[in-house]
Design a protein around this motif. Structure first.
Motif, PDB file in Angstrom:
ATOM      1  N   PHE A   1      46.663  13.221  26.035  1.00  0.00           N
ATOM      2  CA  PHE A   1      46.387  13.817  27.339  1.00  0.00           C
ATOM      3  C   PHE A   1      45.245  13.090  28.050  1.00  0.00           C
ATOM      4  CE2 PHE A   1      47.528  17.700  24.711  1.00  0.00           C
ATOM      5  CZ  PHE A   1      48.874  17.636  25.028  1.00  0.00           C
ATOM      6  N   GLY A   2      45.027  11.833  27.709  1.00  0.00           N
ATOM      7  CA  GLY A   2      43.955  11.096  28.356  1.00  0.00           C
ATOM      8  C   GLY A   2      42.553  11.540  27.970  1.00  0.00           C
ATOM      9  N   ILE A   3      42.456  12.371  26.922  1.00  0.00           N
ATOM     10  CA  ILE A   3      41.142  12.836  26.475  1.00  0.00           C
ATOM     11  C   ILE A   3      40.725  11.982  25.284  1.00  0.00           C
ATOM     12  CG2 ILE A   3      39.820  14.783  25.587  1.00  0.00           C
ATOM     13  CD1 ILE A   3      42.219  16.530  26.522  1.00  0.00           C
ATOM     14  N   ALA A   4      39.521  11.462  25.338  1.00  0.00           N
ATOM     15  CA  ALA A   4      39.022  10.721  24.190  1.00  0.00           C
ATOM     16  C   ALA A   4      38.849  11.683  23.022  1.00  0.00           C
ATOM     17  CB  ALA A   4      37.682  10.088  24.528  1.00  0.00           C
ATOM     18  N   SER A   5      39.270  11.242  21.837  1.00  0.00           N
ATOM     19  CA  SER A   5      39.109  12.106  20.677  1.00  0.00           C
ATOM     20  C   SER A   5      38.010  11.585  19.757  1.00  0.00           C
ATOM     21  CB  SER A   5      40.425  12.245  19.913  1.00  0.00           C
ATOM     22  OG  SER A   5      40.878  10.981  19.516  1.00  0.00           O
ATOM     23  N   THR A   6      37.475  10.429  20.088  1.00  0.00           N
ATOM     24  CA  THR A   6      36.350   9.905  19.306  1.00  0.00           C
ATOM     25  C   THR A   6      35.214   9.564  20.261  1.00  0.00           C
ATOM     26  OG1 THR A   6      37.422   7.752  19.437  1.00  0.00           O
ATOM     27  CG2 THR A   6      37.725   8.973  17.407  1.00  0.00           C
TER      28      THR A   6
ATOM     29  N   ALA B   1      54.631  16.643  39.047  1.00  0.00           N
ATOM     30  CA  ALA B   1      54.731  16.234  37.642  1.00  0.00           C
ATOM     31  C   ALA B   1      55.966  15.363  37.400  1.00  0.00           C
ATOM     32  CB  ALA B   1      54.764  17.461  36.738  1.00  0.00           C
ATOM     33  N   GLY B   2      57.053  15.706  38.080  1.00  0.00           N
ATOM     34  CA  GLY B   2      58.288  14.967  37.875  1.00  0.00           C
ATOM     35  C   GLY B   2      58.213  13.499  38.285  1.00  0.00           C
ATOM     36  N   THR B   3      57.264  13.214  39.157  1.00  0.00           N
ATOM     37  CA  THR B   3      57.150  11.828  39.635  1.00  0.00           C
ATOM     38  C   THR B   3      56.166  11.021  38.802  1.00  0.00           C
ATOM     39  OG1 THR B   3      55.292  12.286  41.110  1.00  0.00           O
ATOM     40  CG2 THR B   3      57.499  12.700  41.989  1.00  0.00           C
ATOM     41  N   LEU B   4      55.494  11.691  37.894  1.00  0.00           N
ATOM     42  CA  LEU B   4      54.475  10.999  37.094  1.00  0.00           C
ATOM     43  C   LEU B   4      55.086  10.385  35.845  1.00  0.00           C
ATOM     44  CD1 LEU B   4      51.627  13.685  37.218  1.00  0.00           C
ATOM     45  CD2 LEU B   4      51.866  11.640  38.652  1.00  0.00           C
ATOM     46  N   SER B   5      54.348   9.489  35.232  1.00  0.00           N
ATOM     47  CA  SER B   5      54.760   8.973  33.926  1.00  0.00           C
ATOM     48  C   SER B   5      54.715  10.140  32.949  1.00  0.00           C
ATOM     49  CB  SER B   5      53.790   7.889  33.466  1.00  0.00           C
ATOM     50  OG  SER B   5      52.554   8.484  33.085  1.00  0.00           O
ATOM     51  N   PRO B   6      55.502  10.073  31.870  1.00  0.00           N
ATOM     52  CA  PRO B   6      55.469  11.168  30.891  1.00  0.00           C
ATOM     53  C   PRO B   6      54.057  11.445  30.405  1.00  0.00           C
ATOM     54  CG  PRO B   6      57.302   9.701  30.426  1.00  0.00           C
ATOM     55  CD  PRO B   6      56.512   9.058  31.536  1.00  0.00           C
ATOM     56  N   ALA B   7      53.272  10.413  30.181  1.00  0.00           N
ATOM     57  CA  ALA B   7      51.914  10.622  29.683  1.00  0.00           C
ATOM     58  C   ALA B   7      51.067  11.350  30.713  1.00  0.00           C
ATOM     59  CB  ALA B   7      51.273   9.285  29.319  1.00  0.00           C
ATOM     60  N   ASP B   8      51.176  10.950  31.974  1.00  0.00           N
ATOM     61  CA  ASP B   8      50.390  11.615  33.010  1.00  0.00           C
ATOM     62  C   ASP B   8      50.863  13.043  33.242  1.00  0.00           C
ATOM     63  OD1 ASP B   8      48.742   9.477  33.335  1.00  0.00           O
ATOM     64  OD2 ASP B   8      49.803   8.653  35.074  1.00  0.00           O
ATOM     65  N   ALA B   9      52.181  13.239  33.136  1.00  0.00           N
ATOM     66  CA  ALA B   9      52.710  14.590  33.313  1.00  0.00           C
ATOM     67  C   ALA B   9      52.204  15.504  32.197  1.00  0.00           C
ATOM     68  CB  ALA B   9      54.239  14.575  33.327  1.00  0.00           C
ATOM     69  N   ALA B  10      52.191  14.988  30.981  1.00  0.00           N
ATOM     70  CA  ALA B  10      51.703  15.785  29.852  1.00  0.00           C
ATOM     71  C   ALA B  10      50.227  16.109  30.042  1.00  0.00           C
ATOM     72  CB  ALA B  10      51.911  15.038  28.541  1.00  0.00           C
ATOM     73  N   LYS B  11      49.485  15.136  30.535  1.00  0.00           N
ATOM     74  CA  LYS B  11      48.055  15.333  30.781  1.00  0.00           C
ATOM     75  C   LYS B  11      47.846  16.428  31.829  1.00  0.00           C
ATOM     76  CE  LYS B  11      44.004  12.533  32.169  1.00  0.00           C
ATOM     77  NZ  LYS B  11      43.626  13.093  33.448  1.00  0.00           N
ATOM     78  N   LEU B  12      48.617  16.338  32.901  1.00  0.00           N
ATOM     79  CA  LEU B  12      48.507  17.326  33.975  1.00  0.00           C
ATOM     80  C   LEU B  12      48.824  18.729  33.450  1.00  0.00           C
ATOM     81  CD1 LEU B  12      48.127  17.801  37.032  1.00  0.00           C
ATOM     82  CD2 LEU B  12      50.595  17.427  37.304  1.00  0.00           C
ATOM     83  N   PHE B  13      49.858  18.801  32.650  1.00  0.00           N
ATOM     84  CA  PHE B  13      50.240  20.102  32.100  1.00  0.00           C
ATOM     85  C   PHE B  13      49.121  20.649  31.220  1.00  0.00           C
ATOM     86  CE2 PHE B  13      52.557  23.089  29.425  1.00  0.00           C
ATOM     87  CZ  PHE B  13      53.318  23.730  30.391  1.00  0.00           C
ATOM     88  N   ASN B  14      48.573  19.793  30.375  1.00  0.00           N
ATOM     89  CA  ASN B  14      47.506  20.234  29.475  1.00  0.00           C
ATOM     90  C   ASN B  14      46.272  20.681  30.252  1.00  0.00           C
ATOM     91  OD1 ASN B  14      46.520  20.578  26.712  1.00  0.00           O
ATOM     92  ND2 ASN B  14      45.103  18.913  27.192  1.00  0.00           N
ATOM     93  N   GLU B  15      46.023  20.045  31.374  1.00  0.00           N
ATOM     94  CA  GLU B  15      44.857  20.429  32.175  1.00  0.00           C
ATOM     95  C   GLU B  15      45.013  21.814  32.793  1.00  0.00           C
ATOM     96  OE1 GLU B  15      43.540  15.886  33.390  1.00  0.00           O
ATOM     97  OE2 GLU B  15      44.586  17.147  34.862  1.00  0.00           O
ATOM     98  N   ASN B  16      46.231  22.295  32.801  1.00  0.00           N
ATOM     99  CA  ASN B  16      46.485  23.638  33.341  1.00  0.00           C
ATOM    100  C   ASN B  16      46.833  24.650  32.248  1.00  0.00           C
ATOM    101  OD1 ASN B  16      46.533  23.596  36.477  1.00  0.00           O
ATOM    102  ND2 ASN B  16      47.439  21.659  35.826  1.00  0.00           N
TER     103      ASN B  16
END
Lengths: 695, 695
Positions: free
Chosen positions: A11-16, B534-549
């Motif tokens: 999720f783009g979060i540093a873990s270290t 979210a649908g327009t983002l890369s899977p990694a960015d979409a996952a990050k966005l979801f986790n931020e919420n």
């Protein structure tokens, strides 16, 4: 701590930790050990041994025997006499005594509390309420455990309201004895450690009656058993199984015409002479009572410390597990995500980690104050009252926080958290009662609130002040007023007023302080305003008015406790020299402060202290900045608690979870590499569709 | 219930019902028993017997034996076969089955959960995932307990994410068998009731692999023991002591090349024929998985009900004690005040009483829905999904509320609350794991949130909707979308919008509904807005966005659960005929609604739904109106839960406390009357002062 197959981030979060901010857990550990580090480390070293560990599954009888045996071993190891007089083999070192004692919770909370009963309550009552004659007569066998003893204060009918206990000690001038009596069932002494089985003597609190005059509650040394049998006139019952702490034999005692020598009165604050005349160095019966009870504050002090140690344990286990346990994929890499990378999981554990740091630093201040008073360095009435108020503030905060933290840690580890071997459930079961013994948390907070009201009243214009002061005095006895304000509020009052509305920033330390302090001040002032006519009302109407404000009073005291915790964290922060530690702990302190402000956001909005947009920014700042910043340091922040594996004793905090996760991922990768992995039906269907077929 | 020496009021609060509003607890009890009253009462009657009661202090081994014996007795009493097919001796009455089962928590939560393992999980898996051949072959010995069984779904490495379990069942066409394997340590089945000792067979969930294709998780009937010994290829471990529920022998299982006949596949949703061809009535592997898992929803349904019963028990005990226990004097009468007259004590117990009523009524709705689906009355895919969402909403709410209520009840009874005999601590220990089993509460709420998001997306303008729908589908599988919105939200959406700011009243039912509903809607809409790209983002960015919420998502789902609870209370309220009951329950519902609104006051203020003055009025209304109004009815409101003394089994709820208090007060009054009461030193000093002397 790192594994080759870890991804550095999810999720783009540093873990270290980043290169630019490095935490030094070893240096931080020294900060956390505090002034009495040596005593704490000495206890910790002992507590590595199996012999001091709780054994899950023992019967109550076996557990009791084990813990009594452990107490004997503590005597042999010389760790439980630190507070006693030097001429009796003690060290007269009160701070070190409490520090080493608190750590015992790591081995078994029953061991901690049973030690507390023997040396911290029974022994301490003889020490602090008795004079040289009692010290020399009774302390040696208390210290050596030759006389396991009972602290017989609470009755079935009176817990929090000690002044109203029913047991009587009537002086008989003909025989120069006191006669101890239990007049009715509600006056049975109850919930007493050592009473069901081991206790050979007791310090019994009773109404001292001489020649038809009741001089109030005093303490008496009363032998209760000869071996396994009660002495004549004494009876009792076993309290039986409890929710926790079953290594302690709690029970009930009652007395019928039990005679003890006049000199068994612990006579420091009240005495009866050969001629049957009562005297006391404290003229006011109310103040005398509070002074006597006040000498026993160490119970509350040590519960605050033990609750902090237990929270550290629980978080070390849960955060270690959360950093290794994986669940659900984010659909990006081939691996699953470690729990600690999930925002919700961070929300559950990291603010509690921040709270635990605050508790640790606040406890250090409490212990300093305690040591200053009991060493005689700073031992005015005012010091004693500040100590009592501080203890009555922090003990509710930390004992509730510990239960909340242990429970959340348990849930954060799922089914594994429910296994006895992983510690959480037993810690919760044992610490449960910390919230209501040595002063029920709600009752303690009410006492604090009354002190705050009294302090506030002294600063008001005369007529109002007098009215509130009179009223509050009527509620808690005269000690609550005519004393200096608590430092934290006293210092900050000048900062307040209209400026609170115009703060242009929310993030800084000054803003956090202002918001937290302002809330306490304003709540107290608002309640005081509502109570200001109490003095002019009938007693019934005044009591009604007070009761109508009771909930808010207690909330105000709790807000005050939060402020004290935050101030302690902040003060300690200023002394930290290591740059990385300073930086990370500043974020952690901010997380603590912001979490408190967020919790009370409605109050800040209703009272115009924060605009809606600033209020919303608080939550965003926690979620978007503080949690991601702290996440890489979470494990190290628990490593700084410096528990050895023998202290943790939780399989899920042993690295086993990481091994299992690594093994599973290696298996699937090997299968992929070998081309033996089954094809997913889903992929097959997709492929068929792409090929235009039906699958 | 009244005592001649009671004062009718303390603090001006009535402690007994007024003549104008009379509650009828017996009529209210019938309301609370609900549609399956007969089944509940039948269980309650059985549970009066000692043989079904938890015995404190049993060793784990003894407790396990006792509970297994109790299960046998339940078979003899014919209370555990209600859900099974009529031709096998059952009644095919799903609602009655769950209703009677939930009540077992009164006897011992271990009894409830072990019954649940045998008939609600192991048996229900055969029933719902198997077809006639499995029913006829396996159910009779499951029903009779001749085959105690294991529900082997969870693995050490996978709890919440069942789809990712590692156990495999590979079809061997040569022998027409499945081969069950555990590929690595994390894939051991774990935390399984009946696995450590009693289980003779298991329903094992495994990845079904045929000819190199993985068709996803399916269930297989696998004999595991012959008497006390594991069958070849099977091994395991005892999970050992747990935080609670130690009457159940939880354990681990692993499989190495264990062969079972092809027909041991429970083949309702997926089958392999004689020719080794896989087929399923559900084409999509994702939907198939969710359908299979969905048939097992009864575990969640019954935990919701059992948590409600446990809360009722805890409150009945604590409120009864609070109505008799006295502590501290108000300085007005000669007596002390009963705890329930203190505002803080009311604040601690009465909102939780209101919550428990809401849980009871909400559970009735859940059980109705469950029965409608499983009886086939209303059994569309949409019905099943609504049932699952309802269960996933209520189970977290009620299991957390039960822990909170039991803990507060424990603390409200002080030291007495910590004694095992008074029930709280064991109930807390046992129910602890309800928060994380049968679906971790946080994970369930996240599923609900995704459903809410999906429903919301369908109502949006096309482009946004499609994006969110795609994204959410990717997260939870396609079942989450393309279904009708939940009723509660669907009905209310029309009421919303700008009107929310202009409500001129806060107190009424309509205002409460609007505030609670609006919060859910607005939270969901806000999150949806943030996720819309979210649908327009890369899977990694979409996952990050979801986790931020993620945290807010879960909070939104919880808000939705609160709304469902409130709506259920309100709907039931409308059907109550007895005037007094209607009146008192309206106050109670208002207390529930106001407490929810107060808890989220910051949100209402930040989002402009309430002005500061209206927000402050919420708290005042609770403290000044609702609590004093409800206090006289508190005991009766718990009497309506209709527990017999054999159900309560708590000495502090037996009237013993009142007897003790009365005895103590009678003693002092007699002493006063006889003129033998000691004079207080304080009074003496005052008198001396008044006389001008020194005392």
């Amino acid at each position: 701590m790192t594994s080759t197959i870890d991804r550095a981030t999810a999720f783009g979060i540093a873990s270290t930790p980043s290169d630019s901010v490095q935490l030094n857990p070893a240096a931080l550990a020294e900060v956390l050990f505090g002034r009495w580090a040596e005593a704490r480390k000495h206890s910790r070293e002992l507590l590595k041994r199996d012999e001091f560990h709780f054994v899950p599954g023992l019967s109550m009888a076996e557990h009791r025997v084990r813990v009594l045996g452990q107490l004997g071993r503590l005597v042999e190891e010389g760790v439980v006499h630190r507070a006693f007089p030097k001429h009796l083999g003690g060290e007269e070192d009160h701070g070190a005594n409490i520090a080493s004692f608190e750590e015992l919770v790591i081995g078994d909370p029953s061991l901690q509390i049973k030690s507390g009963v023997q040396w911290g309550l029974f022994g301490a009552a003889v020490l602090h309420l008795g004079t040289a004659r009692a010290h020399d007569q009774f302390l040696p066998s208390i210290m050596s455990l030759a006389t396991p003893g009972v602290f017989a204060m609470t009755e079935t009918g009176h817990g929090s309201d000690v002044a109203s206990i029913g047991t009587t000690a009537t002086f008989d001038p003909d025989t120069d004895e006191f006669v101890i009596d239990t007049p009715f069932r509600a006056a049975w002494k109850d919930y007493l450690g050592n009473a069901a089985k081991d206790g050979q003597a007791a310090v019994v609190f009773a109404q001292l009656i001489v020649a038809g005059v009741n001089h109030g509650v005093h303490a008496f040394y009363v032998p209760i058993r000869d071996g396994a049998d009660f002495l004549p006139g004494i009876g009792g019952e076993d309290d039986g199984l409890k929710g926790g702490l079953n290594g302690i034999d709690n029970g009930r005692l009652h007395f019928s015409g039990v005679r003890i020598p006049r000199t068994n009165l612990l006579n420091r604050y009240g005495d009866v002479d050969e001629n049957g005349r009562y005297s006391s160095p404290i003229a006011s019966p109310g103040r005398r009572f509070f002074t006597m009870v006040g000498t026993l504050v160490q119970g509350r002090v040590s519960l605050d410390g033990a609750a902090t140690v237990a929270s550290k344990l629980a978080l070390t286990i849960a955060i270690r597990y959360a950093s290794e346990r994986r669940q659900f994929s984010d659909g990006v890499g081939d691996g699953e995500i470690v729990l600690l990378d999930y925002q919700r999981h961070q929300r559950r554990l990291l603010p509690r980690l921040a709270t635990t740091y605050a508790m640790s630093f606040a406890h250090d201040q409490l212990l300093e104050k305690f040591d200053a008073v009991f060493s005689g360095e700073q031992d005015t009435d005012e010091d004693r009252q500040d100590l009592e108020t501080l203890a009555a503030s922090l003990k509710p905060f930390s004992t509730w926080a510990a239960l909340d933290t242990i429970q959340e840690a348990r849930e954060a580890c799922g089914g594994a958290g429910f296994l006895a071997e992983n510690r959480f459930t037993q810690l919760h079961a044992d610490l449960d009662v910390y919230a209501t013994f040595e002063g029920d948390n709600n009752v303690l907070l009410q006492l604090v609130a009354k002190r705050l009201l009294g302090d506030y009243a002294r600063r008001l214009a005369k007529p109002d002040a007098a009215a509130i002061a009179r009223f509050v005095a009527g509620q808690v006895g005269e000690v609550a007023v005519s004393r200096s304000g608590l430092r934290a509020l006293g210092q900050k009052i000048a900062d307040f007023g209209s400026t609170a509305r115009s703060i242009g920033y929310v993030r800084g330390e000054a803003a956090q302080r202002q918001l937290l302090t302002d809330r306490v001040e304003t709540m107290v002032a608002a309640i005081a305003a509502r109570l200001k006519n109490a003095g002019t009302l009938s007693p019934a109407d005044a009591a009604k008015l007070f009761n109508e404000n009771q909930n808010e009073l207690i909330e105000a005291a709790y807000a005050h406790a939060e402020l004290l915790e935050w101030e302690a964290f902040t003060e300690r922060l200023a002394t930290i020299e290591h740059d990385g530690n300073q930086r990370v702990l500043t974020w952690l302190r901010d997380l603590f402060g912001f979490t408190l402000i967020e919790k009370h956001l409605a109050w800040y909005l209703i009272n115009g202290r924060l605009s809606a947009s600033r209020a919303a920014a608080i939550t965003d700042y926690i979620d978007d900045r503080l949690l991601p910043r702290l996440r890489p340091y979470a494990v190290q922040l628990t490593e700084a608690f410096d528990f050895a594996p023998e202290h943790l004793r939780a399989p899920i905090a042993s690295g086993a979870e990481r091994e299992r996760q690594d093994e599973a991922r290696a298996y699937y990768r090997a299968q992929q590499a070998a081309g033996t992995a089954p094809v997913l039906e889903k992929s097959l269907a997709k492929k068929a569709k792409a090929d235009g077929g039906e699958g």
